[in-house]
Design a protein around this motif. Structure first.
Motif, PDB file in Angstrom:
ATOM      1  N   GLY A 189      10.554 -16.427 -22.486  1.00 23.21           N
ATOM      2  CA  GLY A 189      10.140 -15.037 -22.290  1.00 23.21           C
ATOM      3  C   GLY A 189       9.711 -14.754 -20.862  1.00 23.21           C
ATOM      4  N   VAL A 190       8.921 -15.645 -20.297  1.00 20.76           N
ATOM      5  CA  VAL A 190       8.469 -15.465 -18.908  1.00 20.76           C
ATOM      6  C   VAL A 190       9.658 -15.536 -17.953  1.00 20.76           C
ATOM      7  CG1 VAL A 190       7.111 -16.526 -17.063  1.00 20.76           C
ATOM      8  CG2 VAL A 190       6.119 -16.252 -19.337  1.00 20.76           C
ATOM      9  N   ARG A 220      22.830 -10.301 -13.816  1.00 20.21           N
ATOM     10  CA  ARG A 220      21.592 -10.328 -14.596  1.00 20.21           C
ATOM     11  C   ARG A 220      21.815 -10.802 -16.018  1.00 20.21           C
ATOM     12  NH1 ARG A 220      19.065  -4.567 -13.048  1.00 20.21           N
ATOM     13  NH2 ARG A 220      17.548  -5.125 -14.638  1.00 20.21           N
ATOM     14  N   ALA A 221      23.061 -10.872 -16.454  1.00 25.55           N
ATOM     15  CA  ALA A 221      23.355 -11.321 -17.815  1.00 25.55           C
ATOM     16  C   ALA A 221      23.139 -12.823 -17.963  1.00 25.55           C
ATOM     17  CB  ALA A 221      24.787 -10.957 -18.183  1.00 25.55           C
ATOM     18  N   LEU A 222      23.351 -13.588 -16.898  1.00 24.25           N
ATOM     19  CA  LEU A 222      23.195 -15.041 -16.997  1.00 24.25           C
ATOM     20  C   LEU A 222      21.767 -15.452 -17.372  1.00 24.25           C
ATOM     21  CD1 LEU A 222      24.452 -17.844 -16.748  1.00 24.25           C
ATOM     22  CD2 LEU A 222      23.882 -17.770 -14.318  1.00 24.25           C
ATOM     23  N   TRP A 247      20.664  -6.938  -8.220  1.00 19.72           N
ATOM     24  CA  TRP A 247      21.727  -7.737  -8.832  1.00 19.72           C
ATOM     25  C   TRP A 247      22.564  -6.850  -9.746  1.00 19.72           C
ATOM     26  CZ3 TRP A 247      18.648 -12.556 -10.895  1.00 19.72           C
ATOM     27  CH2 TRP A 247      18.180 -13.305  -9.806  1.00 19.72           C
ATOM     28  N   SER A 248      23.828  -7.173  -9.847  1.00 18.40           N
ATOM     29  CA  SER A 248      24.702  -6.428 -10.752  1.00 18.40           C
ATOM     30  C   SER A 248      24.333  -6.788 -12.198  1.00 18.40           C
ATOM     31  CB  SER A 248      26.161  -6.787 -10.480  1.00 18.40           C
ATOM     32  OG  SER A 248      26.421  -8.116 -10.869  1.00 18.40           O
ATOM     33  N   LEU A 260      10.756 -12.420 -15.550  1.00 19.54           N
ATOM     34  CA  LEU A 260      10.807 -12.617 -14.096  1.00 19.54           C
ATOM     35  C   LEU A 260      12.215 -12.431 -13.547  1.00 19.54           C
ATOM     36  CD1 LEU A 260       8.389 -15.639 -13.571  1.00 19.54           C
ATOM     37  CD2 LEU A 260       8.010 -13.241 -12.979  1.00 19.54           C
ATOM     38  N   ALA A 261      13.202 -12.935 -14.248  1.00 22.83           N
ATOM     39  CA  ALA A 261      14.584 -12.776 -13.799  1.00 22.83           C
ATOM     40  C   ALA A 261      14.984 -11.299 -13.773  1.00 22.83           C
ATOM     41  CB  ALA A 261      15.531 -13.562 -14.700  1.00 22.83           C
ATOM     42  N   GLU A 262      14.552 -10.540 -14.764  1.00 20.79           N
ATOM     43  CA  GLU A 262      14.859  -9.112 -14.779  1.00 20.79           C
ATOM     44  C   GLU A 262      14.157  -8.389 -13.626  1.00 20.79           C
ATOM     45  OE1 GLU A 262      16.915  -7.106 -16.662  1.00 20.79           O
ATOM     46  OE2 GLU A 262      17.739  -9.041 -17.263  1.00 20.79           O
ATOM     47  N   LEU A 263      12.906  -8.741 -13.375  1.00 23.59           N
ATOM     48  CA  LEU A 263      12.183  -8.110 -12.262  1.00 23.59           C
ATOM     49  C   LEU A 263      12.824  -8.450 -10.921  1.00 23.59           C
ATOM     50  CD1 LEU A 263       8.468  -8.616 -13.358  1.00 23.59           C
ATOM     51  CD2 LEU A 263       9.722  -6.472 -13.218  1.00 23.59           C
ATOM     52  N   ILE A 264      13.149  -9.706 -10.732  1.00 25.20           N
ATOM     53  CA  ILE A 264      13.772 -10.130  -9.473  1.00 25.20           C
ATOM     54  C   ILE A 264      15.158  -9.497  -9.335  1.00 25.20           C
ATOM     55  CG2 ILE A 264      14.728 -12.131  -8.254  1.00 25.20           C
ATOM     56  CD1 ILE A 264      12.371 -13.749  -9.453  1.00 25.20           C
TER      57      ILE A 264
END
Length: 74
Positions: free
Chosen positions: A24-25, A44-46, A39-40, A29-33
């Motif tokens: 979850g974290v 962001r899907a990875l 990012w396309s 974080l990946a979505e925020l970054i």
């Protein structure tokens, strides 16, 4: 032997909890970054798929714990 099984189950429970929390974290974080750096959606899907795999793995571990406890009870 029963104490050893309890220790192994407790370790597996902690691992499942860490997978859920960590996945979850990592995803948040990946979505925020990804949104910060533009990012396309494909890029962001990875991280989303990685986090989903962590959740599925934790679900499998929880199912294994449930089965082991059920077998212990008789």
């Amino acid at each position: 032997m029963s104490d050893d099984l309890h220790v192994r189950l407790a370790r597996k429970q902690r691992m499942a909890a860490l997978l859920i929390a960590g996945g979850g974290v990592f995803w948040v974080l990946a979505e925020l970054i990804g949104s910060e750096y533009g990012w396309s959606p494909r890029a962001r899907a990875l991280p989303t798929m990685i986090a989903g795999a962590a959740f599925v793995w934790a679900l499998v571990m929880i199912w294994q714990i449930w089965r082991a406890r059920r077998d212990m009870e008789g």
